[in-house]
Every structure is written in structure tokens, then in C-alpha cells.
Design a protein around this motif. Structure first.
Motif, mmCIF file in Angstrom:
data_model
loop_
_atom_site.group_PDB
_atom_site.id
_atom_site.type_symbol
_atom_site.label_atom_id
_atom_site.label_comp_id
_atom_site.label_asym_id
_atom_site.label_seq_id
_atom_site.Cartn_x
_atom_site.Cartn_y
_atom_site.Cartn_z
ATOM 1 N N ALA A 86 3.939 11.610 -11.195
ATOM 2 C CA ALA A 86 4.075 12.731 -10.840
ATOM 3 C C ALA A 86 5.243 12.921 -9.471
ATOM 4 O O ALA A 86 5.827 13.785 -9.477
ATOM 5 N N ALA A 87 4.423 12.410 -8.814
ATOM 6 C CA ALA A 87 4.918 12.183 -7.632
ATOM 7 C C ALA A 87 6.237 11.354 -6.847
ATOM 8 O O ALA A 87 6.567 10.934 -6.057
ATOM 9 N N VAL A 88 6.556 10.680 -7.892
ATOM 10 C CA VAL A 88 8.168 10.354 -8.282
ATOM 11 C C VAL A 88 9.049 10.634 -7.637
ATOM 12 O O VAL A 88 10.007 10.007 -6.225
ATOM 13 N N GLY A 89 9.966 11.585 -8.355
ATOM 14 C CA GLY A 89 10.717 12.581 -8.336
ATOM 15 C C GLY A 89 11.655 12.704 -6.275
ATOM 16 O O GLY A 89 12.687 11.671 -5.940
ATOM 17 N N PRO A 90 10.862 13.305 -5.744
ATOM 18 C CA PRO A 90 10.694 13.532 -4.260
ATOM 19 C C PRO A 90 10.956 11.845 -3.357
ATOM 20 O O PRO A 90 11.807 12.537 -2.676
ATOM 21 N N TRP A 91 10.445 11.283 -4.139
ATOM 22 C CA TRP A 91 9.919 10.097 -3.053
ATOM 23 C C TRP A 91 11.608 9.401 -3.085
ATOM 24 O O TRP A 91 11.647 9.301 -2.390
ATOM 25 N N GLY B 132 0.859 -0.763 0.318
ATOM 26 C CA GLY B 132 -0.322 -0.396 0.368
ATOM 27 C C GLY B 132 1.289 1.083 0.244
ATOM 28 O O GLY B 132 0.770 2.601 -0.362
ATOM 29 N N PHE B 133 1.854 1.110 0.785
ATOM 30 C CA PHE B 133 2.542 2.519 0.289
ATOM 31 C C PHE B 133 4.429 2.690 -0.234
ATOM 32 O O PHE B 133 4.721 3.396 -1.117
ATOM 33 N N ALA B 134 3.930 1.096 -1.223
ATOM 34 C CA ALA B 134 5.082 1.045 -2.941
ATOM 35 C C ALA B 134 4.708 1.400 -3.662
ATOM 36 O O ALA B 134 5.629 1.661 -4.578
ATOM 37 N N PRO C 137 4.708 10.493 -0.589
ATOM 38 C CA PRO C 137 4.232 10.366 -2.132
ATOM 39 C C PRO C 137 2.766 8.687 -1.742
ATOM 40 O O PRO C 137 3.695 8.367 -1.400
ATOM 41 N N PHE C 138 1.825 8.789 -2.741
ATOM 42 C CA PHE C 138 0.971 7.967 -2.076
ATOM 43 C C PHE C 138 0.460 6.515 -3.409
ATOM 44 O O PHE C 138 0.531 5.834 -3.370
#
Lengths: 512, 499, 236
Positions: free
Chosen positions: A498-503, A473-475, B66-67
């Protein structure tokens, strides 16, 4: 970095380590368990080196025999394949560890021979594993047929392994259905080869057009694979087979084997048939929706735990097919959601069947209403069941939630209210059947029964799988770029990563 | 990644980690379990107080992971979050002490305290959620974490109560999820924003927005026990007393009421919601719930059930206050979030003491109990006065603000609801007090435990006395800085007056 | 859906050993469905191009590099040797499945039929010879491991029928080794060539013919042993 030449070898290792392991376990049954376990560890470990290879080189093809398509057979690895291999490895290693305990006869045999179930389990299971990996890796439609046969036969034999009339009946039915499905698929292979002169998926993708023969092949292959995937109304064979097999086998069948035929269908759809406007997508969606409701209601009505879990599989498979109508406009992310559901269901359902096995070992029965305060006595097992249940229900945070959220999002934005309603209702029904079990886990049974010993390995492997379903669920931000390697789902939708970079904290190490 | 990131994480982790550790503790390791529990609770309280100081000085706390594509998990701490966080953290500490005393001799304490900790983790998560997705996540987690507490006793009645509880809350959760996803497909964001983030869609998607409002409010209304979705709450009374305290005052019901506040202010915006025409019906439902709960409470002989129906009624004050949607009524509603919590937890602690010490479960068994347990009954009396709305106890402040807020907003009918409910409150609480203080005690109590010279164990007595004192203090010093009233005023100003 | 209804009742699986056939309506529906499938298939087949593009030309082109002279053998053992390898695994797996179910039924010892015994004494050496010929022939003409294995397996069945049994000494691991010799050798050769950095199953051109013959020989033995063992119907 691993040398370029050596790394694709790990893909071959994924097929031949379990196959050779199976042969050795067959040849030397006295140390079969040790050999089997060793092969399992090595096989699972072979998945790891593929990750950096995939990250560095992107999707890779391997020409077996050095010939290359169309003359020879090619294996290919992309993000989708990698996900399936990893899923198989995770479930495989857990079930292997579990099986060493579960299949061990309580007093060990004096002559040092493992008992018959254990003796035959290892070769069969390792062949099954080899077949799964071979299927995920192959990009040749006839070779895929061969792997499908290998897989089906191994699965049937494993089903029958637990003995007893129920298991034999279930296995027999499974065998016939499996053969029927394979024949449907083979028919499609023959049609495609005759029309387009190649068996290679990549070449076929370039050659197929919207012709009668393509449609006929689509129909035959889809029908065959639907039978094997047990989509409603072709699911009739699944509950008896999955419920009567021994627990580790049930886990493998529900978590992996039905996923293999789904994977194949998905692969064909993505490479060959996706552009045909046949109305089949809608039909699959409708059947999927009915499967969700029907399977869940049946699960709720079951008095026995393993049947309940088996019907739950029927329902959960329905979710996978909702992606077909939604992906037409929803794009790659919808397929990603379906794959995510495949992964999380594999972990969760394997965990559930393993807990069912532990409960069976504990109480010598699997009647739900007669569970006897197991929450106190097997807390880890019930915890595993609950974690898996959370993912099956699609509650956050879990892999099931991610998949369901993305499908719901697609359904709402496309105005498909019916599908959205079915997904929500399916989640509630799932909650009803999961908590039916958990509720009885708290109460004492009317007739107390003796308590069998459940080895810790059995409890903890199930818990690890259940926790895995939750952690998925967090991956998503990590796994989605991996899935996208090689673009198995076609072009990117507008804003999936879009949310990948900072992660990842800097450059995307898994970029294609 | 600095303090503004780690502090909210610490607030979550200070109960999550001990909770997970406690699960794996052997049953007889009560010393280390107590240590973990209390250390977690105190650490959380300190972290929260630190944040309180920070927020007061304008620091913005935010943690983000991020989720999903385009969606993050966000913890953000602002004044509204803190109101709820401080309440649940403070009461959790007291409830933990109480539960340690209450469950001293009962089995399965590791499981109990594990889920107890998860429960408060979920609650502070609900409070600090910075977008609707995060809210949904913790809201569902709360459902899951409380279920084992409800069925903790393992009886058939407990199992059935658990099924009823889940049937309600999961149904609500599904509606909330549906509304959330639908909203996201319209707006492309779910970040909580003062005065909402949907008003620009008012022209084109009016119908959809009304439907989404209905879905989400019913979703949280289940936990807030709005009639007709309240029936799980009295059933859940089979659980041990600390659980009741948790359900009614700290966590579950409050999470529902808090959800209503969030939806109205930070998703739809009070003004925009009023222009959609959805606040009126919500206020009416809240009013009906207030009266219905009070009426049902009148007829319960079982003490905990009477208190449960009282909760149904009292929590609806919060909804009423925010649904009237004027500044003063908002203050009344928000401050009641705290006031009701402090007062109701006092009552449940006392009810638990009666049950644990003397075996008393019914109002009719309470004759003369004031003489046997004076401290407990004194605390109970304070709580009851607060519920009725007698000054200077906190309940009075709430009702005052709600009343003048309703008048200010031109909703005069609400004043009659308040007055009627106060009368009913008096009608079901005063007889209890009369019986307890002025009737002669029976020759023997139903099931008495001996606690030596004190009336009961100190761990059972301390929490209700503290909360009773708090109930009076927040009423008396309502105008002091950092009082709940001041804080609620700050929040209301932000919603209604600031540019 | 008669099946789903019946499976929902636990414990009835046993009772359905002889399931009642579908009702008349269901039969009609099934008939119609079958007819529709038939028509669809017929349409599809008729729409096919009369001359299939196929891979015949490519095979002929690469035949010299394959190490054998017969195209079928080249495809089976070289170009698509991986398929054949997996098919050998299927065969072994089938036997494994049968063995996992039950021991061989204790066949009542056939009264040693003197005619059969005499015939076998004549036939068995001849059949072994034929098998060897077929195996050798596969390199340049129709034939190969499967044909040879079938003949050899039939020899085993005939010998069994005439009352001959495997000696105790070989019905353990030697028998098991014989059963999987084909697939094992095939796999090991395929893996061994990878040591030189070539992809799986890439025979060095010079030794391709020899390797293929070795694999075929092992496969013949395994196929024969498997077929004969399958005839017994269980673990010996």
C-alpha cells in the motif's frame, strides 16, 4: 529498452563469465588475480541489465538448447531469483576486492608468482560464484542437484585452502556432510521423477499431489537441504568450517553458501510442497527457535571472534525458519520477511567476517578479550562491525529490523507468543555478543601486541557491506515490488504494497 | 514537498550531517570540527525557532517516508514535540561549547563529537516522531549513539559501565518493540493522536492493552530511570562531564520521560489510561522513585553520583505529573521536562568545571571552593536552589503545579511525596553549598590546571552561567508568552479541554 | 548432540582427529532413526506406480533432431547438455580442490618392472585405440566421452606406474589446458551459438552431430587427464 532476445543472455552470462574467468585464472596463474578481479566485476555487472528486463517482461524462462521442458532444461528468473543474484553480486564484488589484499603475502614473491592461497582462491571462488548463480537460476530439479554438487565441492575446497589441521578437519567434515545432504536431495529427485515423469519445477508444480511419494520426497529433500543449511541440530559442522577458513572464504560461506541451500528449500516449499499439511512447518519453526537460542548462547560463550561470528550464523539461520509456520496464515509478506533476513544477513555477516579478517591481520590473533584499543586504531573496521551488528541484532534502521518486525507482527497477530518471545530474546542475546566485541574494542589489552598493517581496501569493503545492511532498512518499499515479480510467494496478502505508490513518485516502474 | 516537509528534515540533518562528516576528520583538524559543530548547532536552533513560530501560528509540519507495509516513518512537529526539541536544541548548543572546552586536550575528539551529534540527532528524532514506530527507531538509535560516549575513556570501568547501560536500555528497547508490534496488530495504526488511538478497543482487548501499556512503559521507563530500572544511570558517571550533561539533561533520561508522556497522552490517552487502571500504579512507582533517589543521593560523597541519584529522583517528577493525569499536574510534569533539564545541566557543567579545573570529584573535597571559583559555584547554587524548589528558580514552578495538580486530582499522597522529597533535596544539596562557601579552602587543590586570570576556561564557564540565568528566568517570567509554562499549558489544554 | 558440545570448546578441533564413537544410547537412537527412514523409503518406493511416466517417449520423438542416433548421448550432450557441462566442471573442480591442498607426494620411483613396461608397450596403443572407438561409437551405440575418457585415463595411470613421466615442457599450461579443454570448448560452443540469437547451447541442426563429436573429443581428453592427475593425488 534492451532488445528482447539479448536480455536473457545476461542470465547465461551470470553463469559463464565466472566459469570462464575461473578457467582463465587457472590456466594463467601469473595474471590470475587480475583475471579473477576482472571476471568478478563483469559478473557483478551482468546483474544490472536483468533488472530492466525483469521490470519490462516480468518473470522470464530461458530454454537451454531450445528444447524446453520437459525434454530440456530451463532457467527462470523471477523476483526471488533476482534478489538472490543481486545479493551474490554485492557480496561477491566486495569479497573479491577484499581478497586481493587479504590473500596477498606480505612481501611479494620475487618470482612474480602469486602465493598458493591466492593462486587457487580465484578459480575456486569463481566456480563457486558460477555455481551460486546457476543454482538461483535453474528451474530443473536434477540440474539443481548438479549445481548443488558444484557449490558444495567448491565450498569445501575453499575451506581447506587456509591450510592447517583445523581447516582440514573442518573441511573434511563439511565435505561428508555436504555429500550426505546432496544424496538426500538426489533421493527426492529420483522419487519425484519416477512418480511424475518430469524434472521441471513448473511442470512438477502442476502434477504433484498429496501422495506418499511426494511426502517421502519432501522428507528426503528437506532433510538433505537442512543439513546443508545447518539448521539446529544439524549445524554441528558449521562453526569449525566457517571459523577455520580464511576470512574472505568465511564471509562467502556464511553469507552466500548456506543461503543457497535455504533458497532451494524455500523454492521447493513454495512451488511443490507448500500445500501439504505435514506438520513439518511447525517442526521447522521449533528447530529454528531452538537454533536462535542455542546459537546465540554459544556465540556469547566464545572467546574467539571468528567462532563467535560462526555461531551467530547458526542463530540467524534459525530466524529464517520461523517463517515456515508463520507463513501458513501470514502469507506472502512473511516469506518476504524471510528473504529480507536472508539479504540483510548476507551483507551483515560478510561484513563481520571481513572485519574479523582485518582484526586478525592487525593483531595476529582473534581473541576477543585481547583486542587492543582497536576502536582508535581501526575505526572504520569497528564501524563496519557495529553497522553489521545493528542489523544482526535487528535494531532499527536496518534490514534485519524490517525482517524481524514483519515476523514479529505475524507472530503476534497469530498469537504465537513463544515465537515472538524467542525472537526478542534472540535479539537481546545478539546484542550481548556483538557488544561484547565492541566493548573490548575500546579497552587496551593486558599484553600489547604488534600492529600489522591493514590496507584501506579491507577496511572499506567491510564498511560498505555493513552500510548496505543498514540501508536495506529503508529499501522495503522499493524491494518488495521487485521481489513480487512473478509471484514467487503466491497470491498477495491484503495490504503489502500500500505504501509503494507515493514512494516511487508515480507509476510503479517495477510492477510485474 | 515544501517547507513543512523540509524543516523537520533540516532539524534532523543539521546534526546528522556534521556528525557523519566529523567522523572522517583527522584528529588535529580542530578548527573545522568546531566550525561544523557550532554551525550545525546554530542552524538547528534557527530552524527550530522558525518552526516554533510556525506552530504557534498553526502550521503543521510533517515529513513522511514509506518504510514498512502500511507503516511510514513520520516526523511531525506539534506543541509537545517542540517543547522537547527546543530544550534539546538549546542545551545542545551550550553543551557543544562546553564539550569543546572540556575536551580541548583529550584524544579521540573526532569520534566523540561524531557520536555527540548523532546523539542529539536521535533525540530530536524522538521528539519529532509522529508515530510509535518512528519513536522506537530513534529511541534505539539514541541507545546506540550514546554507548560510545559512555565508554569513551576506554578503561575497564568504562567498558563495564557500558555493558550495564546497554543491558538496561536494550532490554527496555526489546520490551518497547514487543509492545509496539503487539499494539500494531490490534490497531493497524501507530500514529500519535491527541487523546490516544486505542480507546475503541477498551471493551474487547482490555487485558492485552494493560499488558501493552506495561511493556511499553517499562521500555521507556528504563531510560527514564524509574526504580528499579535506574541502576545504569549512576554507573554511567564514568563518562566525561559533557556526556553526563547530555545523558541527564538533554537526551537519554529525557527521551525516556518524554516517552512516558507520549504513551500516556498520544497513544493511550490520559482518560482511557486512567480507566484501564494503569496510571495509579505508575504514579506510585514515580513517587517511590522520587523518594528512593533522594535518599540514595544523601549518602553519596562522589559529587557526580550524588547528582545522578538526584536525577533519578527529579526525572520521576515528570512521570508523576503525567501519571496523576489531571490538567494542572500535567502542566507541572511537562514543564519540569524543561526545568529539570536547564537546572540539572547547570549542576553537571559545574561539577565538570570542578573536576577539570581543580581535580575535585568528591563533596568532601569542596571546602572553600566558592572562593576559588565564585562564578561556577554561584551557578551551582542557583541550580541547587532550583532543585530544592526555592522561588524564584524554575523548580518552584514545577512543584507548585504538581502539588495543586495532585490536590485537584484527589491524590493527596503525592503532596507528601513532594514535600518529603523537597526536604531530602535540601538535605543533600545544602551541605554542599555550606562546604563550598563557608569552609576554608585547603592549602592545595587535588589537581589544579592553570587557566590564567579567569577561574577557568571561558568555554567551560559560559554554559553554566547561561543555564543558571535561564533557570531563574523561566521561573521569574513563567507567565510570559513562549515560556515553558505557557507552552505546557497549551499542550495540556489540547489534551484535556479542547473538543 | 556430542558434536555441538565438543565444537564449543575452541582449540579442540585438532584433538578430535579421531573422534570417539557415539555412546550406546546414541547408537540405539541412530539405529531407530535409520530404521524409520528405511521403512519410510520402502513405503514410498512401494507406492510408486509400476510403470514410470518417464521421458523416454519424448526423447525418442526428438532424437532425429539431436544430431546423434543414440538416446543416451542425445540426452547427455544435447537435450540436457547443460547438466553434462556442469558435471565436467565438477570433475575439473575436484582436481582443482586436490591440487589446492598439496603437491603430489613424491612417490618413490617404482623400480622399472620389466614385465609391466613390456605389457604397457603392448597395452597402451591398444587402449588408445579402444578409447577412440568408444568415443566414435557414442553417436549411435552405448559409449561416448566418459567411457573413452576412463579408458584413456587408465592408460595414463598405467604409464605412470611403469615409470613414465610427463615431459617438463607439457606439465605446465599444456597440462592445465588439457584438463579444462572439455568444459571450455563445451561452454564456448554453447555461447557461440548465442551470437545468432538462439538460446544457450542450441546447436544448429545441420552441424549438431559435428559439434557434439568435437565436444566429446575434447571432453575425452579432459576426463582422461583429470582421472590420471587425480591418481597422482596432488599437483605434479
Amino acid at each position: 529498452m534492451i532488445p528482447n532476445l539479448a536480455s536473457p543472455g545476461w542470465a547465461v552470462a551470470l553463469i559463464f563469465i565466472p566459469l570462464l574467468g575461473a578457467m582463465l585464472a587457472f590456466l594463467l596463474p601469473r595474471i590470475g588475480v587480475t583475471l579473477g578481479l576482472l571476471a568478478a566485476v563483469l559478473t557483478a555487472g551482468s546483474v544490472l541489465p536483468l533488472l530492466p528486463m525483469l521490470a519490462a517482461h516480468g518473470a522470464t524462462n530461458i530454454r537451454i538448447g531450445g528444447w524446453g521442458a520437459p525434454l530440456g532444461i530451463e532457467l527462470s528468473i523471477d523476483g526471488l531469483t533476482m534478489a538472490m543474484l543481486a545479493m551474490t553480486a554485492l557480496v561477491g564484488i566486495a569479497v573479491s576486492a577484499y581478497a586481493t589484499c587479504y590473500l596477498r603475502p606480505v612481501p611479494s614473491r620475487p618470482d612474480g608468482q602469486p602465493d598458493l592461497q591466492q593462486r587457487h582462491f580465484w578459480p575456486l571462488w569463481l566456480v563457486l560464484w558460477a555455481a551460486l548463480n546457476a543454482l538461483f537460476l535453474s528451474s530443473d530439479i536434477f540440474n539443481l542437484y548438479v549445481t548443488l554438487e558444484l557449490l558444495g565441492l567448491a565450498a569445501v575446497a575453499l575451506t581447506a585452502l587456509s591450510g592447517g589441521a583445523d581447516a582440514l578437519n573442518g573441511a573434511m567434515r563439511y565435505l561428508l556432510v555436504s555429500l550426505l545432504g546432496s544424496l538426500g536431495y538426489l533421493l527426492g529427485v529420483a522419487l519425484l521423477y519416477h512418480a511424475y515423469g518430469t524434472l521441471d519445477l513448473g511442470l512438477l508444480a502442476l502434477r504433484v499431489g498429496d501422495e506418499t511419494v511426494t511426502r517421502a520426497a519432501l522428507g528426503a529433500m528437506t532433510a538433505g537441504l537442512l543439513v546443508k543449511t545447518a539448521l539446529f541440530p544439524l549445524h554441528f559442522w558449521l562453526p569449525p568450517a566457517h571459523a577455520s577458513a580464511s576470512a574472505p572464504v568465511s564471509a562467502l560461506l556464511s553469507a552466500l553458501v548456506v543461503k543457497a541451500s535455504f533458497y532451494l528449500l524455500l523454492r521447493l516449499w513454495l512451488t511443490l510442497f507448500g500445500d501439504l499439511d505435514s506438520g513439518l512447518a511447525t517442526l521447522l519453526g521449533v528447530l529454528g527457535a531452538i537454533a536462535i537460542l542455542w546459537g546465540s548462547i554459544q556465540a556469547l560463550r566464545q572467546a574467539r571472534l571468528k567462532l563467535l561470528i560462526a555461531y551467530s550464523t547458526v542463530a540467524q539461520i534459525g530466524y529464517l525458519f520461523l517463517a515456515f509456520p508463520l507463513a501458513a496464515t501470514g502469507g506472502a509478506v512473511v516469506w518476504g520477511a524471510a528473504v529480507y533476513l536472508v539479504l540483510s544477513h548476507a551483507l551483515a555477516k560478510a561484513a563481520m567476517f571481513l572485519t574479523a579478517g582485518s582484526l586478525l591481520r592487525f593483531g595476529a590473533h582473534d581473541r576477543i578479550a585481547d583486542l587492543d584499543r582497536v576502536v582508535h586504531r581501526l575505526p572504520i573496521t569497528i564501524g563496519a562491525f557495529t553497522l553489521a551488528g545493528v542489523s544482526i541484532m535487528g535494531l532499527p534502521p536496518s534490514g534485519g529490523f524490517i525482517g524481524k518486525w514483519l515476523l514479529l507482527q505475524a507472530a503476534f497477530s497469530q498469537g504465537r507468543w513463544g515465537l515472538a518471545l524467542v525472537m526478542l530474546a534472540g535479539g537481546l542475546l545478539a546484542a550481548a555478543y556483538v557488544f561484547k566485541v565492541i566493548g573490548y574494542a575500546f579497552t587496551p589489552a593486558v599484553v600489547p601486541h604488534q600492529a600489522g598493517l591493514v590496507p584501506p581496501t579491507m577496511e572499506w569493503t567491510a564498511l560498505a557491506l555493513g552500510a548496505g545492511a543498514i540501508l536495506l532498512g529503508f529499501a522495503w518499499p522499493l524491494l518488495w515490488p521487485l521481489l513480487e515479480i512473478g509471484m514467487p510467494f503466491g497470491a498477495l496478502a491484503p495490504d503489502p504494497g500500500a505504501a509503494v505508490g507515493p514512494w516511487l513518485g508515480g507509476p510503479r516502474i517495477l510492477a510485474p | 514537498m515544501n517547507g513543512t516537509f523540509w524543516l523537520p528534515m533540516l532539524v534532523l540533518g543539521s546534526s546528522l550531517l556534521p556528525g557523519l562528516l566529523i567522523f572522517f576528520l583527522a584528529e588535529d583538524r580542530s578548527g573545522i570540527r568546531t566550525l561544523l559543530n557550532l554551525a550545525g548547532a546554530v542552524a538547528k536552533l534557527l530552524a527550530v525557532l522558525w518552526m516554533l513560530w510556525g506552530v504557534y501560528n498553526g502550521v503543521a509540519y510533517e515529513a513522511r517516508l514509506p518504510f514498512l507495509p502500511g507503516l511510514d516513518l513520520v516526523l511531525r512537529v506539534g506543541p509537545l514535540s517542540l517543547l522537547f526539541v527546543v530544550l534539546s536544541t538549546g542545551l545542545w548548543l551550550l553543551t557543544t561549547i562546553y564539550a569543546i572546552g572540556y575536551l580541548e586536550r583529550s584524544p579521540h575528539r573526532s569520534r566523540f563529537f561524531g557520536f555527540f551529534s548523532l546523539c542529539v540527532t536521535a533525540t530530536v528524532g524522538v521528539a519529532m516522531a509522529g508515530n510509535l514506530l518512528t519513536f522506537v527507531l530513534f529511541y534505539e538509535l539514541l541507545t546506540l549513539a550514546t554507548y560510545p560516549l559512555v565508554v569513551h575513556r576506554g578503561s575497564e570501568a568504562a567498558r563495564q559501565a557500558g555493558q550495564v547501560y546497554l543491558a538496561h536500555t536494550l532490554f527496555g528497547g526489546a520490551l518497547l518493540l514487543a509492545g509496539t508490534v503487539w499494539l500494531y496488530t490490534l490497531t493497524g495504526t501507530l500514529e500519535f493522536t491527541p487523546r490516544g488511538f486505542v480507546s475503541h478497543l477498551g471493551e474487547t482487548h482490555r487485558g492485552s492493552l494493560i499488558a501493552i501499556f506495561a511493556l511499553t512503559v517499562v521500555g521507556v521507563g528504563v531510560k527514564a530511570a524509574l526504580v528499579p530500572l535506574h541502576s545504569w544511570l549512576p554507573r554511567a558517571m564514568v563518562a566525561p562531564a559533557p556526556v553526563s550533561a547530555l545523558l541527564h539533561a538533554v537526551a537519554v533520561v529525557k527521551a525516556g520521560a518524554f516517552g512516558v508522556v507520549r504513551l500516556l497522552y498520544d497513544v493511550f490517552g490520559a482518560e482511557f489510561a486512567a480507566s484501564l487502571g494503569v496510571t495509579g500504579p505508575l504514579a506510585v512507582v514515580a513517587g517511590a522513585t522520587i523518594l528512593y533517589g533522594s535518599l540514595r543521593a544523601l549518602y553519596q560523597d562522589d559529587l557526580k553520583r550524588r547528582l545522578a541519584f538526584s536525577t533519578v529522583s527529579q526525572v520521576a517528577y515528570i512521570t508523576l505529573g503525567v501519571a496523576i493525569a489531571g490538567p494542572l499536574a500535567t502542566i507541572g510534569g511537562l514543564v519540569h521536562l524543561v526545568h529539570q533539564g536547564v537546572m540539572k545541566i547547570t549542576l553537571f557543567f559545574c561539577a565538570g568545571n570542578l573536576a577539570e579545573t581543580l581535580g575535585i570529584h568528591k563533596v568532601s573535597e569542596m571546602c572553600g571552593v566558592g572562593r576559588r571559583m565564585p562564578w561556577t559555584m554561584a551557578a551551582f547554587t542557583v541550580g541547587a536552589f532550583g532543585m530544592i524548589g526555592l522561588p524564584p528558580v524554575a523548580g518552584f514552578v514545577t512543584k507548585w503545579y504538581l502539588g495543586i495538580g495532585a490536590l485537584e486530582a484527589g491524590q493527596d499522597w503525592a503532596v507528601y511525596v513532594l514535600a518529603g522529597s523537597s526536604l531530602l533535596n535540601a538535605a543533600y544539596f545544602l551541605p554542599i553549598l555550606h562546604v563550598a562557601w563557608f569552609r576554608p579552602p585547603p592549602p592545595a587543590w587535588p589537581h589544579e590546571h592553570d587557566f590564567g586570570p579567569r577561574e577557568t576556561a571561558w568555554a567551560l564557564l559560559l554554559p553554566p552561567v547561561v543555564t543558571a540565568i535561564l533557570s531563574v528566568a523561566v521561573g521569574l517570567f513563567a507567565a510570559a508568552p513562549f515560556s515553558p509554562l505557557e507552552w505546557a499549558t497549551l499542550i495540556a489544554e489540547r489534551e484535556f479541554y479542547l473538543p | 548432540m556430542p558434536d555441538t558440545r565438543s565444537t564449543s570448546v575452541p582449540g579442540t578441533v585438532r584433538a578430535r582427529a579421531l573422534p570417539a564413537g557415539p555412546g550406546p544410547t546414541a547408537r540405539l537412537i541412530l539405529l531407530l532413526l535409520l530404521a524409520a527412514v528405511l521403512v519410510g523409503l520402502a513405503t514410498a518406493v512401494l507406492s510408486l506406480p509400476p510403470v514410470a511416466p518417464g521421458l523416454g517417449a519424448v526423447v525418442t520423438e526428438h532424437l532425429p533432431a539431436s544430431g546423434v542416433e543414440h538416446p543416451v548421448t542425445a540426452v547427455l550432450l544435447n537435450f540436457r547438455g547443460y547438466d553434462t557441462l556442469l558435471e565436467l566442471a565438477v570433475l575439473w573442480l575436484a582436481l582443482l580442490a586436490v591440487w589446492s591442498l598439496t603437491p603430489a607426494p613424491l612417490a618413490h620411483e617404482p623400480t622399472a618392472n620389466p614385465m609391466l613396461a613390456a605389457l604397457n608397450q603392448l597395452l597402451a596403443p591398444l587402449m588408445i585405440l579402444v578409447a577412440g572407438y568408444l568415443l566414435w561409437n557414442g553417436g549411435h551405440a552405448p559409449g561416448g566421452a566418459f567411457q573413452a575418457g576412463a579408458v584413456l585415463g587408465a592408460t595414463g595411470v598405467l604409464l605412470h606406474l611403469s615409470g613414465r613421466r610427463l615431459p617438463r615442457a607439457v606439465d605446465g599450461w599444456p597440462l592445465r589446458l588439457a584438463l579444462l579443454l572439455g568444459v571450455a570448448l563445451f561452454s564456448l560452443i554453447g555461447l557461440a551459438v548465442m551470437a545468432g540469437g538462439a538460446p544457450f547451447l542450441t546447436y544448429p541442426p545441420a552441424s549438431a552431430g559435428g559439434l557434439i563429436l568435437a565436444i566429446e573429443a575434447a571432453a575425452t581428453l579432459s576426463i582422461a587427464a583429470t582421472l590420471a592427475a587425480l591418481f597422482l593425488g596432488g599437483r605434479p
